[in-house]
Design a protein around this motif. Structure first.
Motif, PDB file in Angstrom:
ATOM      1  N   GLU A  64      37.714 -14.957 -29.142  1.00  0.00           N
ATOM      2  CA  GLU A  64      36.286 -14.737 -28.926  1.00  0.00           C
ATOM      3  C   GLU A  64      35.720 -15.879 -28.096  1.00  0.00           C
ATOM      4  OE1 GLU A  64      34.201 -14.093 -32.547  1.00  0.00           O
ATOM      5  OE2 GLU A  64      35.153 -12.170 -32.904  1.00  0.00           O
ATOM      6  N   TYR A  65      34.778 -15.528 -27.243  1.00  0.00           N
ATOM      7  CA  TYR A  65      34.158 -16.513 -26.361  1.00  0.00           C
ATOM      8  C   TYR A  65      33.336 -17.491 -27.186  1.00  0.00           C
ATOM      9  CZ  TYR A  65      31.478 -18.352 -22.440  1.00  0.00           C
ATOM     10  OH  TYR A  65      30.893 -19.171 -21.516  1.00  0.00           O
ATOM     11  N   SER A  66      33.508 -18.778 -26.904  1.00  0.00           N
ATOM     12  CA  SER A  66      32.886 -19.822 -27.728  1.00  0.00           C
ATOM     13  C   SER A  66      31.359 -19.793 -27.658  1.00  0.00           C
ATOM     14  CB  SER A  66      33.399 -21.194 -27.289  1.00  0.00           C
ATOM     15  OG  SER A  66      33.128 -21.391 -25.919  1.00  0.00           O
ATOM     16  N   HIS A  67      30.782 -19.396 -26.507  1.00  0.00           N
ATOM     17  CA  HIS A  67      29.327 -19.382 -26.366  1.00  0.00           C
ATOM     18  C   HIS A  67      28.760 -17.972 -26.502  1.00  0.00           C
ATOM     19  CE1 HIS A  67      29.489 -23.545 -25.283  1.00  0.00           C
ATOM     20  NE2 HIS A  67      30.287 -23.288 -24.257  1.00  0.00           N
ATOM     21  N   GLY A  68      29.566 -17.031 -26.968  1.00  0.00           N
ATOM     22  CA  GLY A  68      29.096 -15.656 -27.111  1.00  0.00           C
ATOM     23  C   GLY A  68      28.247 -15.490 -28.356  1.00  0.00           C
ATOM     24  N   SER A  69      27.360 -14.518 -28.301  1.00  0.00           N
ATOM     25  CA  SER A  69      26.499 -14.250 -29.451  1.00  0.00           C
ATOM     26  C   SER A  69      27.028 -12.996 -30.156  1.00  0.00           C
ATOM     27  CB  SER A  69      25.064 -14.064 -28.979  1.00  0.00           C
ATOM     28  OG  SER A  69      25.002 -12.989 -28.048  1.00  0.00           O
ATOM     29  N   PHE A  70      26.153 -12.133 -30.577  1.00  0.00           N
ATOM     30  CA  PHE A  70      26.584 -10.901 -31.236  1.00  0.00           C
ATOM     31  C   PHE A  70      27.220  -9.930 -30.241  1.00  0.00           C
ATOM     32  CE2 PHE A  70      22.154 -10.530 -30.093  1.00  0.00           C
ATOM     33  CZ  PHE A  70      22.084  -9.302 -29.466  1.00  0.00           C
ATOM     34  N   TYR A  71      27.222 -10.268 -28.944  1.00  0.00           N
ATOM     35  CA  TYR A  71      27.873  -9.443 -27.932  1.00  0.00           C
ATOM     36  C   TYR A  71      29.368  -9.718 -27.829  1.00  0.00           C
ATOM     37  CZ  TYR A  71      23.241  -8.240 -26.225  1.00  0.00           C
ATOM     38  OH  TYR A  71      21.965  -7.768 -26.119  1.00  0.00           O
ATOM     39  N   ASN A  72      29.897 -10.616 -28.644  1.00  0.00           N
ATOM     40  CA  ASN A  72      31.306 -10.968 -28.569  1.00  0.00           C
ATOM     41  C   ASN A  72      32.198  -9.765 -28.824  1.00  0.00           C
ATOM     42  OD1 ASN A  72      32.431 -13.355 -27.730  1.00  0.00           O
ATOM     43  ND2 ASN A  72      31.832 -14.467 -29.565  1.00  0.00           N
ATOM     44  N   HIS A  73      33.406  -9.833 -28.347  1.00  0.00           N
ATOM     45  CA  HIS A  73      34.360  -8.725 -28.425  1.00  0.00           C
ATOM     46  C   HIS A  73      35.321  -8.902 -29.599  1.00  0.00           C
ATOM     47  CE1 HIS A  73      36.307 -12.007 -26.225  1.00  0.00           C
ATOM     48  NE2 HIS A  73      37.429 -11.567 -26.748  1.00  0.00           N
ATOM     49  N   GLU A  74      36.065  -7.841 -29.917  1.00  0.00           N
ATOM     50  CA  GLU A  74      37.145  -7.936 -30.890  1.00  0.00           C
ATOM     51  C   GLU A  74      38.318  -8.633 -30.219  1.00  0.00           C
ATOM     52  OE1 GLU A  74      38.364  -4.352 -32.893  1.00  0.00           O
ATOM     53  OE2 GLU A  74      36.396  -3.475 -32.520  1.00  0.00           O
ATOM     54  N   ALA A  75      39.041  -9.429 -30.973  1.00  0.00           N
ATOM     55  CA  ALA A  75      40.114 -10.219 -30.376  1.00  0.00           C
ATOM     56  C   ALA A  75      41.315  -9.366 -29.969  1.00  0.00           C
ATOM     57  CB  ALA A  75      40.558 -11.315 -31.338  1.00  0.00           C
ATOM     58  N   LYS A  76      41.658  -8.336 -30.733  1.00  0.00           N
ATOM     59  CA  LYS A  76      42.869  -7.553 -30.459  1.00  0.00           C
ATOM     60  C   LYS A  76      42.581  -6.079 -30.238  1.00  0.00           C
ATOM     61  CE  LYS A  76      46.651 -10.133 -32.295  1.00  0.00           C
ATOM     62  NZ  LYS A  76      47.928 -10.052 -32.965  1.00  0.00           N
ATOM     63  N   ARG A  77      41.622  -5.745 -29.428  1.00  0.00           N
ATOM     64  CA  ARG A  77      41.341  -4.334 -29.171  1.00  0.00           C
ATOM     65  C   ARG A  77      42.251  -3.808 -28.065  1.00  0.00           C
ATOM     66  NH1 ARG A  77      38.153  -2.658 -24.985  1.00  0.00           N
ATOM     67  NH2 ARG A  77      37.477  -4.285 -23.571  1.00  0.00           N
ATOM     68  N   ASP A  78      42.357  -2.478 -27.962  1.00  0.00           N
ATOM     69  CA  ASP A  78      43.138  -1.858 -26.898  1.00  0.00           C
ATOM     70  C   ASP A  78      42.347  -1.929 -25.596  1.00  0.00           C
ATOM     71  OD1 ASP A  78      44.895  -1.257 -28.883  1.00  0.00           O
ATOM     72  OD2 ASP A  78      44.426   0.880 -28.961  1.00  0.00           O
ATOM     73  N   ARG A  79      43.044  -2.292 -24.513  1.00  0.00           N
ATOM     74  CA  ARG A  79      42.387  -2.421 -23.214  1.00  0.00           C
ATOM     75  C   ARG A  79      43.093  -1.538 -22.191  1.00  0.00           C
ATOM     76  NH1 ARG A  79      42.623  -7.073 -26.031  1.00  0.00           N
ATOM     77  NH2 ARG A  79      40.658  -8.132 -26.333  1.00  0.00           N
ATOM     78  N   VAL A  80      42.325  -0.918 -21.310  1.00  0.00           N
ATOM     79  CA  VAL A  80      42.865  -0.017 -20.299  1.00  0.00           C
ATOM     80  C   VAL A  80      43.430  -0.843 -19.137  1.00  0.00           C
ATOM     81  CG1 VAL A  80      42.321   1.826 -18.675  1.00  0.00           C
ATOM     82  CG2 VAL A  80      41.194   1.768 -20.891  1.00  0.00           C
ATOM     83  N   LEU A  81      44.611  -0.438 -18.666  1.00  0.00           N
ATOM     84  CA  LEU A  81      45.200  -1.053 -17.482  1.00  0.00           C
ATOM     85  C   LEU A  81      44.918  -0.159 -16.290  1.00  0.00           C
ATOM     86  CD1 LEU A  81      48.641  -2.284 -18.810  1.00  0.00           C
ATOM     87  CD2 LEU A  81      46.560  -3.581 -18.458  1.00  0.00           C
ATOM     88  N   LEU A  82      44.588  -0.769 -15.168  1.00  0.00           N
ATOM     89  CA  LEU A  82      44.186  -0.036 -13.984  1.00  0.00           C
ATOM     90  C   LEU A  82      45.306  -0.056 -12.946  1.00  0.00           C
ATOM     91  CD1 LEU A  82      40.633  -1.595 -13.748  1.00  0.00           C
ATOM     92  CD2 LEU A  82      41.271   0.569 -14.814  1.00  0.00           C
ATOM     93  N   LEU A  83      45.948   1.088 -12.768  1.00  0.00           N
ATOM     94  CA  LEU A  83      46.992   1.287 -11.764  1.00  0.00           C
ATOM     95  C   LEU A  83      46.689   2.580 -11.027  1.00  0.00           C
ATOM     96  CD1 LEU A  83      50.139   0.507 -13.922  1.00  0.00           C
ATOM     97  CD2 LEU A  83      49.416  -0.801 -11.951  1.00  0.00           C
TER      98      LEU A  83
END
Length: 149
Positions: A64-83
Motif C-alpha cells: 500500500e502507498y505510504s501517503h495514500g488515504s482511503f483510496y489505497n488499493h488491496e495489496a494482492k488483487r488480480d491485475r489485467v495484463l495488456l498485450l
C-alpha cells in the motif's frame, strides 16, 4: 521520466526453463503505480492466468502507498495484463499444452513512465535440472575468482 527501477523475480530462472519472453503493460490504480515507483513490489509468488480471454497476474504483491488515504488499493488483487490479441492467442494456445505456464520475470518503468511487466512462457524444471543450474553457477563463480587472481 525514466527511472532505474527494475524489480526481478529471482527464483524464475532457477525454477523454470524460459522459452519466450514478452513485455506487457499493467492496468493499475494510481496508488499502485506510486508504490511501484517507490520499489515496493514483490513478484516471488506471482503467476499469470487466463480468465475470460484476458490475461491476469495473480498474487503480485504491491505494498500500500505510504501517503495514500482511503483510496489505497488491496495489496494482492488480480491485475489485467495488456498485450495485443495475437500475443494473447499465442500464449493461450501454448499454456493449454501440458507443462507450460506464464511467469512474471520483472517489473520496470518504461521511458514514457508506464509500469511494464516482463513475462515469459516457461516450463518447470525437474530437480536434477535445478542441481545442474547450481553446478553451472558455482563453476562460473570459481572461474571468475581465478581470472581475478
Amino acid at each position: 521520466m525514466a527511472q532505474d527501477l527494475y524489480i526481478k523475480n529471482k527464483k524464475a530462472y532457477f525454477e523454470y526453463h524460459v522459452l519466450d519472453e514478452y513485455v506487457a503493460g499493467l492496468k493499475l490504480l494510481g496508488t499502485e503505480i506510486k508504490s511501484i515507483r517507490e520499489g515496493k513490489a514483490n513478484l516471488n509468488d506471482a503467476f499469470c492466468t487466463f480468465i475470460d480471454n484476458q490475461l491476469y497476474i495473480r498474487n503480485l504483491h504491491i505494498a500500500e502507498y505510504s501517503h495514500g488515504s482511503f483510496y489505497n488499493h488491496e495489496a494482492k488483487r488480480d491485475r489485467v495484463l495488456l498485450l495485443n490479441k495475437k500475443e494473447l492467442k499465442k500464449l493461450k494456445t501454448r499454456t493449454e499444452e501440458k507443462g507450460f505456464t506464464i511467469i512474471p520475470l520483472a517489473i520496470f518503468i518504461s521511458e514514457r513512465g508506464f509500469a511494464k511487466l516482463k513475462i515469459a512462457l516457461a516450463q518447470g524444471k525437474k530437480t536434477f535440472d535445478k542441481r545442474e543450474t547450481l553446478k553451472e553457477r558455482d563453476t562460473k563463480v570459481e572461474m571468475d575468482r581465478a581470472m581475478k587472481r
